[in-house]
Write a protein that holds these residues in place. Structure first.
Motif, PDB file in Angstrom:
ATOM      1  N   THR A 184      28.775  -6.315  95.958  1.00 48.89           N
ATOM      2  CA  THR A 184      29.652  -5.145  96.021  1.00 48.89           C
ATOM      3  C   THR A 184      28.835  -3.988  96.602  1.00 48.89           C
ATOM      4  O   THR A 184      28.069  -3.349  95.906  1.00 48.89           O
ATOM      5  CB  THR A 184      30.180  -4.800  94.620  1.00 48.89           C
ATOM      6  N   TRP A 185      29.013  -3.754  97.907  1.00 45.08           N
ATOM      7  CA  TRP A 185      28.207  -2.779  98.644  1.00 45.08           C
ATOM      8  C   TRP A 185      28.906  -1.408  98.684  1.00 45.08           C
ATOM      9  O   TRP A 185      29.803  -1.135  97.905  1.00 45.08           O
ATOM     10  CB  TRP A 185      27.898  -3.321 100.043  1.00 45.08           C
ATOM     11  N   ALA A 186      28.493  -0.584  99.639  1.00 49.46           N
ATOM     12  CA  ALA A 186      28.816   0.847  99.685  1.00 49.46           C
ATOM     13  C   ALA A 186      30.311   1.175  99.604  1.00 49.46           C
ATOM     14  O   ALA A 186      31.079   0.810 100.510  1.00 49.46           O
ATOM     15  CB  ALA A 186      28.255   1.427 100.972  1.00 49.46           C
ATOM     16  N   PRO A 187      30.753   1.912  98.554  1.00 47.96           N
ATOM     17  CA  PRO A 187      32.166   2.252  98.403  1.00 47.96           C
ATOM     18  C   PRO A 187      32.485   3.688  98.861  1.00 47.96           C
ATOM     19  O   PRO A 187      31.577   4.479  99.160  1.00 47.96           O
ATOM     20  CB  PRO A 187      32.347   2.172  96.890  1.00 47.96           C
ATOM     21  N   ASP A 188      33.761   3.997  98.872  1.00 51.02           N
ATOM     22  CA  ASP A 188      34.210   5.393  99.019  1.00 51.02           C
ATOM     23  C   ASP A 188      35.520   5.529  98.239  1.00 51.02           C
ATOM     24  O   ASP A 188      36.135   4.519  97.859  1.00 51.02           O
ATOM     25  CB  ASP A 188      34.419   5.758 100.492  1.00 51.02           C
ATOM     26  N   ALA A 189      35.937   6.768  97.995  1.00 50.22           N
ATOM     27  CA  ALA A 189      37.172   6.997  97.237  1.00 50.22           C
ATOM     28  C   ALA A 189      37.936   8.149  97.859  1.00 50.22           C
ATOM     29  O   ALA A 189      37.355   9.029  98.507  1.00 50.22           O
ATOM     30  CB  ALA A 189      36.841   7.325  95.780  1.00 50.22           C
ATOM     31  N   LEU A 190      39.258   8.145  97.653  1.00 45.64           N
ATOM     32  CA  LEU A 190      40.087   9.295  98.032  1.00 45.64           C
ATOM     33  C   LEU A 190      41.086   9.560  96.926  1.00 45.64           C
ATOM     34  O   LEU A 190      41.318   8.711  96.054  1.00 45.64           O
ATOM     35  CB  LEU A 190      40.802   9.070  99.375  1.00 45.64           C
ATOM     36  N   GLN A 191      41.652  10.777  96.956  1.00 44.08           N
ATOM     37  CA  GLN A 191      42.826  11.036  96.118  1.00 44.08           C
ATOM     38  C   GLN A 191      44.026  10.865  97.022  1.00 44.08           C
ATOM     39  O   GLN A 191      44.161  11.569  98.048  1.00 44.08           O
ATOM     40  CB  GLN A 191      42.809  12.435  95.500  1.00 44.08           C
ATOM     41  N   ASN A 192      44.885   9.936  96.659  1.00 40.28           N
ATOM     42  CA  ASN A 192      46.061   9.635  97.476  1.00 40.28           C
ATOM     43  C   ASN A 192      46.961  10.873  97.517  1.00 40.28           C
ATOM     44  O   ASN A 192      47.455  11.316  96.474  1.00 40.28           O
ATOM     45  CB  ASN A 192      46.793   8.436  96.861  1.00 40.28           C
ATOM     46  N   PRO A 193      47.196  11.454  98.722  1.00 39.78           N
ATOM     47  CA  PRO A 193      47.994  12.682  98.794  1.00 39.78           C
ATOM     48  C   PRO A 193      49.468  12.450  98.468  1.00 39.78           C
ATOM     49  O   PRO A 193      50.202  13.406  98.238  1.00 39.78           O
ATOM     50  CB  PRO A 193      47.823  13.131 100.246  1.00 39.78           C
ATOM     51  N   ASN A 194      49.899  11.186  98.438  1.00 36.20           N
ATOM     52  CA  ASN A 194      51.306  10.880  98.166  1.00 36.20           C
ATOM     53  C   ASN A 194      51.570  10.635  96.686  1.00 36.20           C
ATOM     54  O   ASN A 194      52.657  10.930  96.186  1.00 36.20           O
ATOM     55  CB  ASN A 194      51.731   9.631  98.944  1.00 36.20           C
ATOM     56  N   THR A 195      50.596  10.073  95.980  1.00 34.41           N
ATOM     57  CA  THR A 195      50.814   9.670  94.585  1.00 34.41           C
ATOM     58  C   THR A 195      49.922  10.425  93.607  1.00 34.41           C
ATOM     59  O   THR A 195      50.162  10.365  92.401  1.00 34.41           O
ATOM     60  CB  THR A 195      50.519   8.169  94.410  1.00 34.41           C
TER      61      THR A 195
ATOM     62  N   LYS B 126      44.443  -6.901 103.992  1.00 41.70           N
ATOM     63  CA  LYS B 126      44.696  -7.835 105.096  1.00 41.70           C
ATOM     64  C   LYS B 126      44.203  -7.223 106.410  1.00 41.70           C
ATOM     65  O   LYS B 126      44.505  -6.057 106.701  1.00 41.70           O
ATOM     66  CB  LYS B 126      46.201  -8.101 105.169  1.00 41.70           C
ATOM     67  N   GLY B 127      43.423  -8.013 107.167  1.00 42.14           N
ATOM     68  CA  GLY B 127      42.918  -7.529 108.451  1.00 42.14           C
ATOM     69  C   GLY B 127      41.606  -6.770 108.338  1.00 42.14           C
ATOM     70  O   GLY B 127      41.064  -6.313 109.339  1.00 42.14           O
ATOM     71  N   SER B 128      41.075  -6.640 107.099  1.00 36.18           N
ATOM     72  CA  SER B 128      39.807  -5.916 106.940  1.00 36.18           C
ATOM     73  C   SER B 128      38.633  -6.869 107.135  1.00 36.18           C
ATOM     74  O   SER B 128      38.763  -8.079 106.914  1.00 36.18           O
ATOM     75  CB  SER B 128      39.721  -5.269 105.563  1.00 36.18           C
ATOM     76  N   PHE B 129      37.512  -6.320 107.536  1.00 38.28           N
ATOM     77  CA  PHE B 129      36.295  -7.126 107.711  1.00 38.28           C
ATOM     78  C   PHE B 129      35.105  -6.179 107.736  1.00 38.28           C
ATOM     79  O   PHE B 129      35.264  -4.961 107.796  1.00 38.28           O
ATOM     80  CB  PHE B 129      36.357  -7.960 109.002  1.00 38.28           C
ATOM     81  N   SER B 130      33.899  -6.752 107.630  1.00 32.76           N
ATOM     82  CA  SER B 130      32.632  -6.004 107.653  1.00 32.76           C
ATOM     83  C   SER B 130      32.526  -5.095 106.415  1.00 32.76           C
ATOM     84  O   SER B 130      33.138  -5.387 105.375  1.00 32.76           O
ATOM     85  CB  SER B 130      32.480  -5.258 108.975  1.00 32.76           C
ATOM     86  N   ILE B 131      31.755  -4.001 106.520  1.00 30.73           N
ATOM     87  CA  ILE B 131      31.309  -3.263 105.318  1.00 30.73           C
ATOM     88  C   ILE B 131      31.524  -1.751 105.468  1.00 30.73           C
ATOM     89  O   ILE B 131      32.051  -1.279 106.454  1.00 30.73           O
ATOM     90  CB  ILE B 131      29.805  -3.512 105.046  1.00 30.73           C
ATOM     91  N   ASP B 132      31.059  -1.029 104.455  1.00 32.11           N
ATOM     92  CA  ASP B 132      30.894   0.429 104.476  1.00 32.11           C
ATOM     93  C   ASP B 132      32.182   1.210 104.770  1.00 32.11           C
ATOM     94  O   ASP B 132      32.237   2.030 105.710  1.00 32.11           O
ATOM     95  CB  ASP B 132      29.787   0.832 105.473  1.00 32.11           C
ATOM     96  N   PRO B 133      33.234   1.011 103.959  1.00 29.71           N
ATOM     97  CA  PRO B 133      34.452   1.803 104.169  1.00 29.71           C
ATOM     98  C   PRO B 133      34.222   3.289 103.889  1.00 29.71           C
ATOM     99  O   PRO B 133      33.514   3.647 102.950  1.00 29.71           O
ATOM    100  CB  PRO B 133      35.430   1.210 103.140  1.00 29.71           C
ATOM    101  N   CYS B 134      34.820   4.125 104.713  1.00 31.90           N
ATOM    102  CA  CYS B 134      34.855   5.579 104.483  1.00 31.90           C
ATOM    103  C   CYS B 134      36.320   5.968 104.555  1.00 31.90           C
ATOM    104  O   CYS B 134      36.973   5.751 105.583  1.00 31.90           O
ATOM    105  CB  CYS B 134      34.058   6.302 105.567  1.00 31.90           C
ATOM    106  N   SER B 135      36.865   6.508 103.472  1.00 39.87           N
ATOM    107  CA  SER B 135      38.283   6.879 103.450  1.00 39.87           C
ATOM    108  C   SER B 135      38.397   8.376 103.702  1.00 39.87           C
ATOM    109  O   SER B 135      37.647   9.171 103.153  1.00 39.87           O
ATOM    110  CB  SER B 135      38.909   6.501 102.108  1.00 39.87           C
TER     111      SER B 135
END
Ligand code: FUB
Length: 345
Positions: free
Chosen positions: A81-92, A130-139
Motif C-alpha cells: 500500500t504505497w503513496a495515498p492522497d485524499a480529497l473532500q468530495n465537493p458533492n457529498t 476500473k481502468g486505473s494502473f500504476s501508482i502515486d494518485p494525487c486527487s
C-alpha cells in the motif's frame, strides 16, 4: 531542516490538505523489512495507512489518528500500500482516500475508500478503480468542483509496462518490469496520467485517461526521455496558484522535485524548475505535496487573520540514518517570486 512530524513511526509520501481547522497529512506508513533493496521497490512493503493532523504547522509531534485503512481489509489488494492522497468530495462532503497497491496478479492499481471524517476510518470499495494502473494518485478538486486523479510512476511503479491499444484500452507488458524506460535521441519521456473523476461519488473515472505533457521551454517539445534531471519519474502533485496550474513531480533516480506550469488541469505544462534537489533530502526516493494554509493559528500566527502561506511537505531518511525505505515526513515553507517561481523560504 524542520523537525519530523512524528518519530515513533516511519512516514513518507505526504499528501497535505487543509480540512476545516486542521492540516491533515496522508502519508505512506513505512515499516522495517528483511526484503533486500532492489530497483522494483520490493523493500517498500507497507500494509496500512495512518492519518496525521496539525492544528499548528510547528506542532511536534503531529497528532497520529492511528490506522485509517489496512491492506487486509481491502479485497483486491495483495501487498504494498504505497503513496495515498485524499480529497473532500465537493458533492457529498465525504472524505475519500485514493491509494495504490498491487492487485492479486502483482499489478499496481488504484483504489478508493470513503469516510465521514478526514481522519477515517476509511471503508474501501470492493475492487480497484476500473481502468486505473500504476501508482502515486494525487486527487485534485478544481475551482469549478470538477475532480481529477493524477497518477503514475516508472520502474517499480510499472508505468513503463503500459501501452495504449488502437481501441483506446491499455495493455500491460510484464517484460517491461524493472528499471526500464524509453531512451535515445529524439525519444520523449513517459508522461504521468490524469483522469476526471465521475461526480457525484468520485469512485470511478469519467472518460479517457490522458497524458500529462511537460514541454521543454526552449523547444516547446516534450521533455526528452534521457533528460533524467527534469523528466517525470513518479509522485505527481497538482495545485493552483494565481489562476495557473502547477504540476510537480519527482525525477526519481536524480532525486529532484521539479514543477511545470500550465493554463488547464490537464496541460500542457511548460517546465519551470526545481524546488528540492538531492542535497535537500536523504534516501533514494523523494515525494512531496504543496498546500496553501490560511494565516492565523494554523501558521502559528494567532494575531494575523488574513492572507495565506504555502508549504511543501516531503520526506527524508535522516531519522533512520539514511535507510531508503524508512522515511520521515517534514515540512518547509515555500514562497513565490514575482514570476510565480517557487523557492524554499
Ligand atoms: O512509498 C513507495 C514509493 O516510493 C512511492 O509510491 C513513490 O512515490 C516513492 O516515494
Amino acid at each position: 531542516m524542520d523537525k519530523p512530524l512524528v518519530t515513533d513511526i516511519y512516514t513518507a509520501d505526504p499528501s497535505a490538505h487543509v480540512f476545516g481547522d486542521k492540516i491533515y497529512v496522508y502519508p505512506s506508513h513505512d515499516r522495517e523489512t528483511d526484503i533486500q533493496f532492489n530497483d522494483n521497490g520490493d523493500q517498500y512493503d507497507m500494509v496500512d495507512y495512518h492519518v496525521l493532523s496539525l492544528d499548528r504547522i510547528d506542532k511536534r509531534p503531529a497528532t497520529d489518528h492511528g490506522v485509517g485503512l489496512t491492506a487486509s481489509d481491502i479485497p483486491w489488494v495483495s501487498k504494498q500500500t504505497w503513496a495515498p492522497d485524499a480529497l473532500q468530495n465537493p458533492n457529498t462532503g465525504k472524505y475519500q482516500l485514493y491509494f495504490p497497491a498491487r492487485d492479486k496478479d502483482g499489478i499496481f492499481r488504484i483504489g478508493v475508500a470513503t469516510s465521514d471524517k478526514p481522519e477515517g476510518p476509511f471503508k474501501p470499495e470492493a475492487d480497484y478503480i476500473k481502468g486505473s494502473f500504476s501508482i502515486d494518485p494525487c486527487s485534485f478538486v478544481d475551482e469549478d468542483k470538477q475532480s481529477y486523479l493524477y497518477f503514475g510512476g516508472i520502474w517499480g511503479g510499472q508505468l513503463q509496462c503500459w501501452s495504449k491499444n488502437a481501441d483506446g484500452t491499455m495493455s500491460f507488458d510484464d517484460s517491461m518490469s524493472g528499471p526500464k524506460e524509453p531512451k535515445g535521441e529524439g525519444v520523449a519521456a513517459l508522461p504521468a496520467k490524469v483522469a476526471k473523476l465521475k461526480a457525484p461519488e468520485l469512485l470511478e473515472f469519467d472518460g479517457e485517461v490522458q497524458d500529462m505533457q511537460i514541454l521543454d521551454p526552449d523547444t516547446m517539445n516534450p521533455l526528452p526521455a534521457d533528460d533524467h534531471e527534469r523528466r517525470f519519474f513518479e509522485a505527481p502533485w497538482m495545485h493552483r496558484y494565481q489562476g495557473k496550474y502547477y504540476f510537480s513531480y519527482s525525477t526519481g533516480d536524480t532525486h529532484n522535485i521539479c514543477y511545470a506550469v500550465g493554463d488547464s488541469p490537464n496541460g500542457p505544462f511548460v517546465y519551470r524548475g526545481q524546488v528540492l534537489q538531492e542535497k535537500d533530502v536523504s534516501g533514494w526516493t523523494t515525494h512531496h505535496s504543496f498546500v496553501e494554509v490560511p494565516r492565523g493559528k494554523l501558521t502559528g500566527e494567532d494575531e494575523v487573520t488574513s492572507g495565506t502561506r504555502w508549504y511543501i511537505f516531503y520526506h527524508s531518511c535522516d531519522v533512520s540514518g539514511g535507510v531508503s525505505h524508512l522515511r520521515s515526513v517534514r515540512v518547509s515553507e515555500v514562497k513565490y517570486d514575482d514570476k510565480g517561481d517557487i523557492h524554499l523560504a
